[in-house]
Design a protein around this motif. Sequence first.
Motif, PDB file in Angstrom:
ATOM      1  N   GLY A  33      51.154 -15.912  -6.290  1.00  0.00           N
ATOM      2  CA  GLY A  33      50.253 -15.073  -5.512  1.00  0.00           C
ATOM      3  C   GLY A  33      50.818 -14.657  -4.170  1.00  0.00           C
ATOM      4  O   GLY A  33      51.507 -15.430  -3.496  1.00  0.00           O
ATOM      5  N   ASN A  58      37.202  -9.322  -4.189  1.00  0.00           N
ATOM      6  CA  ASN A  58      37.748 -10.653  -3.948  1.00  0.00           C
ATOM      7  C   ASN A  58      36.850 -11.406  -2.980  1.00  0.00           C
ATOM      8  O   ASN A  58      36.599 -10.935  -1.866  1.00  0.00           O
ATOM      9  CB  ASN A  58      39.162 -10.562  -3.368  1.00  0.00           C
ATOM     10  N   LYS A 108      49.865 -11.537  -0.772  1.00  0.00           N
ATOM     11  CA  LYS A 108      48.961 -10.502  -0.254  1.00  0.00           C
ATOM     12  C   LYS A 108      49.547  -9.959   1.024  1.00  0.00           C
ATOM     13  O   LYS A 108      50.270 -10.652   1.754  1.00  0.00           O
ATOM     14  CB  LYS A 108      47.559 -11.060   0.019  1.00  0.00           C
ATOM     15  N   LYS A 122      53.061 -11.839  -6.292  1.00  0.00           N
ATOM     16  CA  LYS A 122      52.399 -10.578  -6.651  1.00  0.00           C
ATOM     17  C   LYS A 122      51.106 -10.458  -5.884  1.00  0.00           C
ATOM     18  O   LYS A 122      50.314 -11.420  -5.829  1.00  0.00           O
ATOM     19  CB  LYS A 122      52.092 -10.564  -8.160  1.00  0.00           C
ATOM     20  N   GLY A 123      50.845  -9.318  -5.306  1.00  0.00           N
ATOM     21  CA  GLY A 123      49.588  -9.135  -4.602  1.00  0.00           C
ATOM     22  C   GLY A 123      49.520  -7.806  -3.880  1.00  0.00           C
ATOM     23  O   GLY A 123      50.543  -7.191  -3.584  1.00  0.00           O
ATOM     24  N   VAL A 142      45.888  -7.000 -12.010  1.00  0.00           N
ATOM     25  CA  VAL A 142      47.183  -7.694 -12.017  1.00  0.00           C
ATOM     26  C   VAL A 142      47.747  -7.762 -13.427  1.00  0.00           C
ATOM     27  O   VAL A 142      48.968  -7.763 -13.619  1.00  0.00           O
ATOM     28  CB  VAL A 142      47.069  -9.101 -11.387  1.00  0.00           C
ATOM     29  N   ASP A 175      45.493  -1.884  -2.654  1.00  0.00           N
ATOM     30  CA  ASP A 175      44.275  -2.662  -2.421  1.00  0.00           C
ATOM     31  C   ASP A 175      43.369  -1.774  -1.559  1.00  0.00           C
ATOM     32  O   ASP A 175      43.547  -0.552  -1.503  1.00  0.00           O
ATOM     33  CB  ASP A 175      44.612  -3.997  -1.744  1.00  0.00           C
ATOM     34  N   MET A 225      45.178 -14.938  -5.451  1.00  0.00           N
ATOM     35  CA  MET A 225      46.080 -14.252  -6.364  1.00  0.00           C
ATOM     36  C   MET A 225      46.892 -15.250  -7.186  1.00  0.00           C
ATOM     37  O   MET A 225      47.178 -15.010  -8.367  1.00  0.00           O
ATOM     38  CB  MET A 225      47.017 -13.314  -5.595  1.00  0.00           C
ATOM     39  N   LYS A 280      44.580 -16.364  -9.880  1.00  0.00           N
ATOM     40  CA  LYS A 280      44.293 -15.256 -10.794  1.00  0.00           C
ATOM     41  C   LYS A 280      45.441 -15.042 -11.772  1.00  0.00           C
ATOM     42  O   LYS A 280      45.233 -14.898 -12.979  1.00  0.00           O
ATOM     43  CB  LYS A 280      44.039 -13.980  -9.977  1.00  0.00           C
ATOM     44  N   CYS A 281      46.676 -15.010 -11.252  1.00  0.00           N
ATOM     45  CA  CYS A 281      47.834 -14.801 -12.120  1.00  0.00           C
ATOM     46  C   CYS A 281      47.979 -15.938 -13.125  1.00  0.00           C
ATOM     47  O   CYS A 281      48.284 -15.699 -14.304  1.00  0.00           O
ATOM     48  CB  CYS A 281      49.104 -14.683 -11.280  1.00  0.00           C
TER      49      CYS A 281
END
Length: 430
Positions: A118, A331, A120, A84-85, A360, A160, A105, A108-109
Amino acid sequence: MTGSATAVPSASVPPGHQAGPLDDARAQLAAAIEHLGLDAGTHAMLATPRREMTVSIPLRRDDGSSEVLIGHRVQHNFSRGPAKGGLRFSAAVDLDEVRALAMWMTWKCALVDVPYGGAKGGVTVDPRAYSQFELERITRRYTSEILPMIGPEQDIPAPDIGTNEQTMAWMMDTYSVSVGHTVPGVVTGKPISLGGSLGRAAATSRGVAHTTLLALEHRGHMAERSTAAVQGFGKVGRDAARLLADAGVRVQAISDVDGAIWNSSGIDVSELAAHVDATGSVHGFSGGEPIDGSELLELEVDALVPAAIEGVITAENAPRVKAGIVVEGANGPTTEAADAVLADRDILVVPDILANAGGVIVSYFEWVQANQAYWWREHEVNERLTERMTDAWRNVLDYSHAHEMSLRESATCLAVARVTEAHRLRGLYP
């Protein structure tokens, strides 16, 4: 420790190398690995992206000329679920930046306990220099090039920097056409009419504002007697400033890419938003005095919210930061060297993987709703977001007190431990 340490990407910066986000991300991981007592093999696995793709994006311009852009997609980890990102369009995009953002990411998740790894993506392009038709062609070609990597059970992009819900609509349509049926869950941050979630647009900002209020309370400040400065008036900063003002915080300074404004009595965020909608910039707003953008970071306020880009608080300006609390809406806005300076000065830094995790969290909610074809009411989304953010804040704060660590170190250690546990339980194939 066992295993070959040579397989671990270096966390140190070689002489003459300009430290960047990836160096900071690797240094944070190395510190967590040492604290948790993990072996070199685990370190190497967590430091290395699982998949990377770099693609060329041929573009036909509106004037008939053509050019080639470069895009990237990095999947850092997917042991806890699909990757996910976000996807960013920026002239500053490069592969190392995308690698760093994908790693953050992952943490973070894990920190807010959503079942993702994560990822991106990014295209090296200044979206302001291209028409809407050209941006659509860029998005669709980029999506078609990375098609083998993405999907609702593989990798779910989101907006983003430089992208928005329209970008996500184009991505969803391109993917759906390729598989022959509509797949709302392939992206999040979509328009509401295409299966987006109520509350998603302001989710990151809501999380930033909520953690700012929690940090102010932790340091003994009442919201109604507190002041703040917000760097950035885009996806995150705009609504974060509004929500802080709604909570009673006096937002004294706000900036965007074109300038900054200051008002000791507080900026009327609604009036500023109307001015920006009309003119495209905070520049020229009558409700505040113009100041230099870098000056905003050094104002004497209770809370500073850097909500623009990475690397804005550095070893050079960190000694001049006067805010008692820094809440990272962007970020990686604080470099590793600056982190040490702020810690020595007892400035509380709420790290990005906690502070801006609201996006997220609600992306996860959107994905769940799309998979169920059942949509929640906005107050339900906001309540669940607040609950998740509060739980994560308390977990990080408790770990920080128990281990006498900074909030960033605590957040990274908690996240790395959760990802490592997922690796351990799944085992190594074959």
